[in-house]
Design a protein around this motif. Structure first.
Motif, PDB file in Angstrom:
ATOM      1  N   ALA A 229      46.594  28.445  50.183  1.00 29.60           N
ATOM      2  CA  ALA A 229      45.530  29.696  48.935  1.00 29.60           C
ATOM      3  C   ALA A 229      44.919  30.421  50.510  1.00 29.60           C
ATOM      4  O   ALA A 229      44.213  31.507  50.646  1.00 29.60           O
TER       5      ALA A 229
ATOM      6  N   GLU B  54      39.359  35.884  46.264  1.00 29.57           N
ATOM      7  CA  GLU B  54      38.824  34.149  46.683  1.00 29.57           C
ATOM      8  C   GLU B  54      38.002  34.248  48.068  1.00 29.57           C
ATOM      9  O   GLU B  54      38.824  35.126  49.479  1.00 29.57           O
TER      10      GLU B  54
ATOM     11  N   THR C 267      46.785  33.111  51.493  1.00 33.50           N
ATOM     12  CA  THR C 267      46.783  34.371  50.632  1.00 33.50           C
ATOM     13  C   THR C 267      44.960  34.931  50.380  1.00 33.50           C
ATOM     14  O   THR C 267      45.325  36.268  49.985  1.00 33.50           O
TER      15      THR C 267
END
Length: 425
Positions: A223, A240, A226
């Motif tokens: 995550a 994010e 990414t």
């Protein structure tokens, strides 16, 4: 003239978990070093604080040395653009490549000596008898004699060289040898790099290494990978936060965006071939592009050519020209091939942030390339293997000592674009 680089201490103790019982040897070395070097300053002098392997090594290694209780210091030479053009030629010649320009003329030698003398005099005001001075690579060779006169123990450290000496290399040796001979010791990265005509009793070999705990090599959850790729603009943003851990252990966030030349963002799940390096002709990014496009086996795979922003490395005057050559080569591709090639220039404003970007890019990659025509050592290969990524590398220099052909990657003739493309594809 000199720029003094701050060094924050890091605890060597963090390597206990990696080394296990062998960490006892590190502890013994720390105790000996504290005793032997008490009251001395250990100076490291090179030509840039950002970009390239030497600066990266110093950022980590000096921090651990300071954490071990040793008074290490780091200063960067200053010089005009002409000086760095001259030293870049010397750099290439020590790899055996002269670009058809031949040796240095008297005006170029005068530029080199003038900058070296000015930096040496400034450093001599700070160095005390008994201090240890490490001088890195050809840019610093002109400081050796003055540091010896100042009463320092002088070690000249050469990170570059070639596998097979030729007349170009010997010409550079002849020019630099009188400058470095007064040093108390010479350190090279490989036995093959030790120059002819030097006192072999003063020569040592120390191979470079990566820091497993640096932002470039720390574990990153998928995550986070990414999020970082989204933030720099390589993949579609999902908003994010791209959080990583700095070298000193504090938490930070990737905020800056990369300069990216691409027709579209990187699609999810496609195979990715990546080369991370300076924009340097010896790294042959144009050759990587051609080998990938002309001989790569997959029409789905994408190529990432990644380097610093072209004006972000002060001691490399060729960066902008090499990047422009890569850019033009990409623009000449047909639309379908061009869409699979991404040129990524990473900001150098924050070296930890830059390292986190490289880490994420390498972890997103399927295969890492280092198709150097000549290579001092090329630690991108070890970085890739630390991240369990196979490597396709030129069979030159230190790359041959890192990659086990057929096991951890492939070694190829870097001038054979077909062999490279097929191995990488």
């Amino acid at each position: 003239m000199l720029t003094h680089i701050p060094i924050s201490p890091l605890p060597p103790e963090r390597f206990r978990e990696v080394l296990g019982p062998e960490y006892a040897e590190v502890e013994e070395a720390i105790i000996r070093a504290r005793s032997l070097l008490a009251g001395r300053a250990i100076w490291h002098i090179n030509s840039t604080a950002v970009g390239g392997g030497v600066a990266e090594l110093l950022h980590s290694l000096l921090a651990y040395a300071r954490g071990a209780g040793v008074d290490v210091r780091w200063s960067v030479m200053a010089g005009e653009a002409r000086f760095f053009e001259v030293t870049k030629r010397l750099h290439n010649q020590l790899h055996g490549l002269d670009g058809g320009e031949g040796g240095l003329d008297s005006s170029e030698l005068a530029v080199y000596r003038d900058v070296a003398d000015r930096n040496a005099e400034e450093l001599a005001e700070l160095v005390r008898p008994g201090d240890v001075v490490y001088l890195h690579d050809p840019q610093t060779a002109g400081l050796v004699e003055r540091m010896v006169e100042a009463g320092a123990i002088v070690i000249w450290r050469c990170h570059i060289g070639g596998d097979h000496p030729n007349e170009t290399m010997r010409g550079a040796w002849s020019l630099l040898r009188p400058l470095i001979e007064p040093a108390h010791s010479y350190v090279f990265s490989r036995t093959e790099y030790i120059w002819e005509g030097l006192d072999s009793r003063k020569a040592a070999v120390i191979t470079p290494s990566i820091d497993a705990f640096s932002p470039k090599n720390e574990d990153l959850p998928p995550a986070t990978v990414t999020a970082i790729l989204d933030r720099i603009g390589l993949t579609p943003t999902n908003g994010e936060p791209a959080v990583f851990r700095r070298l000193d252990g504090t938490v930070a966030r990737v905020d800056r965006r990369a300069r990216i030349e691409q027709d579209g963002t990187l699609p999810p799940n496609v195979p990715v071939l990546t080369q991370v390096s300076r924009w340097d002709g010896l790294k042959d990014p144009v050759g990587v592009l051609r080998g990938f496009v002309e001989y790569g086996g997959s029409d789905e795979a994408h190529l990432l050519l990644v380097g610093p922003v072209a004006d972000g490395v002060s001691d490399d005057p060729e960066g902008a020209a090499v990047f422009q050559a890569v850019r033009e080569a990409r623009l000449r591709l047909d639309a379908r091939a061009r869409a699979r090639v991404h040129l990524v220039s990473l900001p150098m404003d924050d070296i930890d942030e830059n390292a986190a970007m490289v880490n994420a890019i390498q972890r997103r990659s399927t295969v890492i390339a280092q198709k150097s025509l000549a290579e001092g050592f090329g630690l991108t290969a070890t970085e890739a293997m630390w991240k369990s990524r196979p490597v396709v590398a030129g069979a030159v220099g230190g790359l041959k000592e890192q990659v086990v052909d057929g096991l951890t990657g492939r070694l190829v003739d870097p001038t054979d674009l077909e062999a490279f493309g097929r191995a990488a594809g």
